[in-house]
Design a protein around this motif. Sequence first.
Motif, PDB file in Angstrom:
ATOM      1  N   ILE A 180       0.849  -1.190   0.000  1.00 12.01           N
ATOM      2  CA  ILE A 180       0.000   0.000   0.000  1.00 12.01           C
ATOM      3  C   ILE A 180       0.887   1.243   0.000  1.00 12.01           C
ATOM      4  O   ILE A 180       2.046   1.190   0.411  1.00 12.01           O
ATOM      5  N   PRO A 181       0.386   2.373  -0.483  1.00 11.18           N
ATOM      6  CA  PRO A 181       1.215   3.580  -0.583  1.00 11.18           C
ATOM      7  C   PRO A 181       1.847   3.999   0.750  1.00 11.18           C
ATOM      8  O   PRO A 181       1.325   3.704   1.822  1.00 11.18           O
ATOM      9  N   LEU A 182       2.951   4.706   0.628  1.00 13.45           N
ATOM     10  CA  LEU A 182       3.703   5.120   1.809  1.00 13.45           C
ATOM     11  C   LEU A 182       2.859   5.977   2.743  1.00 13.45           C
ATOM     12  O   LEU A 182       2.886   5.782   3.964  1.00 13.45           O
ATOM     13  N   GLN A 183       2.115   6.937   2.197  1.00 18.50           N
ATOM     14  CA  GLN A 183       1.328   7.816   3.060  1.00 18.50           C
ATOM     15  C   GLN A 183       0.274   7.021   3.842  1.00 18.50           C
ATOM     16  O   GLN A 183      -0.001   7.311   5.007  1.00 18.50           O
ATOM     17  N   GLU A 184      -0.328   6.026   3.209  1.00 21.90           N
ATOM     18  CA  GLU A 184      -1.307   5.191   3.905  1.00 21.90           C
ATOM     19  C   GLU A 184      -0.624   4.370   4.997  1.00 21.90           C
ATOM     20  O   GLU A 184      -1.177   4.163   6.090  1.00 21.90           O
ATOM     21  N   THR A 185       0.584   3.912   4.711  1.00 16.17           N
ATOM     22  CA  THR A 185       1.352   3.152   5.705  1.00 16.17           C
ATOM     23  C   THR A 185       1.681   4.022   6.906  1.00 16.17           C
ATOM     24  O   THR A 185       1.553   3.592   8.062  1.00 16.17           O
ATOM     25  N   VAL A 186       2.085   5.253   6.644  1.00 16.08           N
ATOM     26  CA  VAL A 186       2.401   6.190   7.731  1.00 16.08           C
ATOM     27  C   VAL A 186       1.157   6.494   8.560  1.00 16.08           C
ATOM     28  O   VAL A 186       1.212   6.555   9.796  1.00 16.08           O
ATOM     29  N   ALA A 187       0.007   6.646   7.890  1.00 13.83           N
ATOM     30  CA  ALA A 187      -1.235   6.903   8.620  1.00 13.83           C
ATOM     31  C   ALA A 187      -1.571   5.735   9.538  1.00 13.83           C
ATOM     32  O   ALA A 187      -2.013   5.927  10.677  1.00 13.83           O
TER      33      ALA A 187
END
Length: 221
Positions: A180-187
């Motif tokens: 999954i995208p990095l920003q989603e992972t960070v969230a």
Amino acid sequence: MYEVCGEKELKVILALDQGDSISGVARKIDENRETIRRVVNRLEEADYVAYDHGLQLLDQTLRDVGLEFLAAAADISPPSISEAYVLPQFAGMNYAFTAIDAVYVWTRGGYQVARDTEDYPLFIAVHESELDAWTSFFNQFGIPTTEERQPADDLDGTIQVVLEPRSQIEAEMVDGRPVIPLQETVAFANEYYATFESALDMLGRMYDDIDTDAAYRMEPA
């Protein structure tokens, strides 16, 4: 007839998608590029694959039979954890590592949490329409699937796959693994900050322009 029936040849045949590069296949199956280049050369000489704007498998039957063989072999020698990470590449369906595994992939294996060799769930996002197909796929290898992580005591083996059904899959490639995208992972990591504080610090150092809460939650000096 037998000269191209080795382990790496089988893995290439199973993992290959039409148009893949040699480097792309090597990353998918965690193998050295030069090793896979030699394997592909042997497969080309045997007329199993061809190169035409990327690699092409010339006979889909090879892949089907190879998967049946691999499933039969799993009855004797169950997949290891590292092998379980490669298996989804052979399913022929879109997916992305998510949750804990998204953090694991984006940190390039640098952050691992809440798992050990006796209790190891893999977290994978899949198309909701393919949920049953994924369950059937992993069943071939004796790996149970669930939509919620199960206690280790409820399982016969050490590996389980936690499937997260989604209406669509948005994935990026990191070291040959869809995630999954990095920003989603960070969230996700920010949502469980106490567990992933170190991971967020690591991600903040590895990638520019990501929004983590780590800097804002540090203790005052």
